[in-house]
Design a protein around this motif. Structure first.
Motif, PDB file in Angstrom:
ATOM      1  N   SER A 245       1.082   4.673 -13.635  1.00 48.18           N
ATOM      2  CA  SER A 245       0.197   4.003 -14.234  1.00 48.18           C
ATOM      3  C   SER A 245       0.818   3.433 -15.655  1.00 48.18           C
ATOM      4  O   SER A 245       1.867   3.661 -16.325  1.00 48.18           O
ATOM      5  N   ASP A 246      -0.132   2.907 -16.578  1.00 50.84           N
ATOM      6  CA  ASP A 246       0.068   2.757 -17.120  1.00 50.84           C
ATOM      7  C   ASP A 246       0.441   3.262 -18.254  1.00 50.84           C
ATOM      8  O   ASP A 246       1.324   3.549 -19.896  1.00 50.84           O
ATOM      9  N   GLU A 247      -0.606   4.750 -18.829  1.00 50.24           N
ATOM     10  CA  GLU A 247      -0.920   6.139 -19.551  1.00 50.24           C
ATOM     11  C   GLU A 247       0.749   6.072 -19.247  1.00 50.24           C
ATOM     12  O   GLU A 247       1.376   7.129 -20.050  1.00 50.24           O
ATOM     13  N   GLU A 248       0.754   7.444 -17.499  1.00 49.76           N
ATOM     14  CA  GLU A 248       2.150   6.927 -17.765  1.00 49.76           C
ATOM     15  C   GLU A 248       3.807   6.304 -18.472  1.00 49.76           C
ATOM     16  O   GLU A 248       4.586   7.068 -18.850  1.00 49.76           O
ATOM     17  N   LEU A 249       3.708   5.235 -18.418  1.00 48.21           N
ATOM     18  CA  LEU A 249       4.858   4.951 -18.455  1.00 48.21           C
ATOM     19  C   LEU A 249       5.114   5.112 -20.150  1.00 48.21           C
ATOM     20  O   LEU A 249       6.196   4.550 -20.602  1.00 48.21           O
TER      21      LEU A 249
ATOM     22  N   GLU B 205       0.544  -0.929   0.168  1.00 49.53           N
ATOM     23  CA  GLU B 205      -0.263  -0.491   0.007  1.00 49.53           C
ATOM     24  C   GLU B 205       0.529   1.145   0.294  1.00 49.53           C
ATOM     25  O   GLU B 205       0.338   2.113  -0.756  1.00 49.53           O
ATOM     26  N   ASN B 206       2.224   1.589   0.310  1.00 47.18           N
ATOM     27  CA  ASN B 206       2.710   2.318   0.727  1.00 47.18           C
ATOM     28  C   ASN B 206       3.710   3.045  -0.277  1.00 47.18           C
ATOM     29  O   ASN B 206       4.453   4.084  -0.930  1.00 47.18           O
ATOM     30  N   ILE B 207       3.797   1.658  -1.581  1.00 41.05           N
ATOM     31  CA  ILE B 207       4.647   1.583  -2.947  1.00 41.05           C
ATOM     32  C   ILE B 207       3.374   2.289  -3.901  1.00 41.05           C
ATOM     33  O   ILE B 207       2.716   2.004  -4.568  1.00 41.05           O
ATOM     34  N   LEU B 208       4.056   4.080  -4.824  1.00 32.85           N
ATOM     35  CA  LEU B 208       3.204   4.147  -5.715  1.00 32.85           C
ATOM     36  C   LEU B 208       4.195   3.712  -6.714  1.00 32.85           C
ATOM     37  O   LEU B 208       5.031   4.782  -7.174  1.00 32.85           O
ATOM     38  N   LEU B 209       3.109   3.150  -7.796  1.00 28.15           N
ATOM     39  CA  LEU B 209       3.781   2.688  -9.106  1.00 28.15           C
ATOM     40  C   LEU B 209       2.813   4.352  -9.779  1.00 28.15           C
ATOM     41  O   LEU B 209       2.251   4.334  -9.362  1.00 28.15           O
TER      42      LEU B 209
END
Length: 144
Positions: free
Chosen positions: A133-137, A127-131
């Motif tokens: 999104s697919d659009e940003e990648l 929950e603490n990890i911010l990944l």
């Protein structure tokens, strides 16, 4: 084997004769008299004092030069190498390497006793990890 020993004997017999010859000088010796012996000892003392090679600490006095050399060698070898080596060997662990290894073994023992896995896959809660999104990648290649 017999040929080797006969060859050995033949070689040693030829070499033994020149080695066993003794050269005896029958000429008169010039230093048989007392005066000559006294003269030689006096000049040898002067030559020894004159021809000594300085170690570079004292150029005028042989005794002071030797004392300085021995003092420097004692200080350089005994004090620098032995004492510094002793202090370096028994110095405390400033990087705490031993402490880290001890703590790791204690943690492994605690996790084995509790029945937990040795390394937790969720060391950081997901929950603490911010990944991103697919659009940003976008088209960025992801290597796992």
């Amino acid at each position: 084997m017999a040929q080797f020993s006969s060859l050995n004997r033949l070689i040693f017999q030829r070499l033994r004769t020149p080695i066993q010859r003794r050269l005896v000088s029958t000429s008169k010796k010039n230093n048989d008299t007392i005066a000559a012996n006294e003269c030689i000892t006096k000049t040898s003392d002067k030559l020894q004092e004159k021809n000594w090679i300085s170690y570079g600490y004292e150029y005028e006095n042989k005794v002071d030069d030797r004392r300085a050399m021995h003092s420097v060698m004692f200080a350089g070898i005994t004090l620098c190498m032995v004492v510094v080596g002793f202090v370096w060997s028994y110095a405390p662990d400033y990087n705490l390497r031993d402490w880290a290894v001890r703590e790791a073994f204690l943690e492994l023992r605690r996790r084995e006793a509790a029945g937990l896995p040795l390394v937790d896959p969720n060391f950081i809660p997901p929950e603490n990890i911010l990944l991103p999104s697919d659009e940003e990648l976008g088209d960025t290649e992801i290597i796992i």
